[in-house]
Design a protein around this motif. Sequence first.
Motif, mmCIF file in Angstrom:
data_model
loop_
_atom_site.group_PDB
_atom_site.id
_atom_site.type_symbol
_atom_site.label_atom_id
_atom_site.label_comp_id
_atom_site.label_asym_id
_atom_site.label_seq_id
_atom_site.Cartn_x
_atom_site.Cartn_y
_atom_site.Cartn_z
ATOM 1 N N ARG A 46 -6.359 2.419 9.753
ATOM 2 C CA ARG A 46 -4.953 2.598 9.756
ATOM 3 C C ARG A 46 -4.425 1.740 8.638
ATOM 4 O O ARG A 46 -3.164 1.798 8.315
ATOM 5 N N GLY A 47 -5.459 0.930 8.144
ATOM 6 C CA GLY A 47 -4.860 -0.048 7.040
ATOM 7 C C GLY A 47 -4.342 -1.291 7.575
ATOM 8 O O GLY A 47 -3.949 -2.243 6.663
ATOM 9 N N SER A 83 0.813 -1.070 -0.041
ATOM 10 C CA SER A 83 -0.176 -0.106 -0.027
ATOM 11 C C SER A 83 0.778 1.287 -0.088
ATOM 12 O O SER A 83 1.626 1.635 1.053
ATOM 13 N N ALA A 110 5.480 -1.814 8.419
ATOM 14 C CA ALA A 110 5.635 -0.450 7.879
ATOM 15 C C ALA A 110 6.815 0.025 7.232
ATOM 16 O O ALA A 110 7.886 -0.654 7.525
ATOM 17 N N LYS A 165 -0.226 4.373 -0.268
ATOM 18 C CA LYS A 165 -0.809 5.526 0.321
ATOM 19 C C LYS A 165 -0.716 5.368 1.773
ATOM 20 O O LYS A 165 -0.721 6.217 2.416
ATOM 21 N N ARG A 166 -0.522 4.055 2.191
ATOM 22 C CA ARG A 166 -0.313 3.997 3.828
ATOM 23 C C ARG A 166 0.924 3.524 4.130
ATOM 24 O O ARG A 166 1.292 3.295 5.349
ATOM 25 N N GLU A 211 -9.188 -0.901 -1.471
ATOM 26 C CA GLU A 211 -7.996 -0.870 -0.271
ATOM 27 C C GLU A 211 -8.592 -1.129 0.964
ATOM 28 O O GLU A 211 -7.981 -0.636 1.883
ATOM 29 N N ASP A 212 -9.847 -1.610 1.072
ATOM 30 C CA ASP A 212 -10.536 -1.782 2.323
ATOM 31 C C ASP A 212 -10.516 -3.046 2.756
ATOM 32 O O ASP A 212 -10.733 -3.387 3.962
ATOM 33 N N LEU A 241 2.541 0.346 3.814
ATOM 34 C CA LEU A 241 2.500 -0.914 4.431
ATOM 35 C C LEU A 241 2.697 -2.006 3.507
ATOM 36 O O LEU A 241 2.595 -1.855 2.298
#
Length: 373
Positions: free
Chosen positions: A151-152, A73, A100, A75-76, A130-131, A78
């Motif tokens: 928070r993903g 991900s 992370a 955008k996050r 992406e959920d 991760l």
Amino acid sequence: MRWLAQVLAGMAMMISVFGAGCGGGRLPLLYIGKYNEQGGAGLQAVRWDAGKGEIRLAAEGDAGINPSYFCISAKRGLIHAINEVADFGGEKAGGITTLAIDAASGALRKVSELAVPDGGPCYIAFSRAEDYLLVANYGGGSVAVVRLNARGLPEAVTDFHKFDGGEGRTARAHMIAPGPAGDRILVTDLGLDRVTRYDLDRSAGVLRSVAQGEAALPKGAGPRHFAFSREGACLYVINERNSTITLFSSSSDALEEIQTVSTLPEGFSGINYCADLHLGRDGRFLYGTNRGHNSIVTFSIAPDGRLTLAGHTPCGGDWPRNFVIDPSGRYLVVANQRSDSAVLFEIDQRSGLPVPLQQEFRTTAPACLKFAQ
């Protein structure tokens, strides 16, 4: 203006890891997931400058045992890696380990773990929004849906489907991923020789059956991975056991088989198992890997989606399990599992064929490659 300087500095750090540029032959950060039963870090981050021929290990991360496939991900910041095991934390389960990514260095830090029922996962992907995470369990012959929190991070398993082979056959779910639009989800089952479509109910986090949702392949074909054409009207499925690629039309309610082609050259009589499949960045070529023949097969794509063989390129090692094309579409990296190497190729922009650059990164049992982007 200090706040603006801080924002710009943060953006610069993210670009250093997730930037899609490939100026001067510098590739984005390459992440490698491995089989690591014998110990050692399961995830590595590699900086590769193809122009200078410089390769260095940038970071390693503890992603548990056998993080053999993962998704990123951007955008996050991760990475979610599956743990391809039959026992996870004392449960009959596989696992998801989340790490992370440090935006400046690409360094990895474990932040969560979650058990996924059944064991032996081999594929993980995001839902289109992406959920949710989608997991295919090869060992258990099942798929699972996992909700992500705000928070993903993986929060809970919201759906689980175990497939019944019947007639002495064993289900072997190998890939689960969204289609090109909406919440349509596809699953390949190598053991049951079929591709199945579902709709993801995002409010409940469950997979719903759809009319005419199943497409059968010949017995023993072994559908493994799939890819869509750029416009989404064509579905390509690489079949592990009979070394073919099948083209389906996906523009109607049902998948309609259009063409099946061999991934092997005429006259080859050795043992072969196909593995990975990807569309070139400009949509003109399709690539697959042959384990046994140890090659990358390239097909040109006609306007109607049909495939014509362009050629075979030796993979530069043994057992090309996985490969990735960089965001610029200029480079291709192959994970040769049995020869412990990731090998770099430059894609000829006219012929589409990968050209070896005599550059490789030595590692152990690489299984999954992805660029930060």
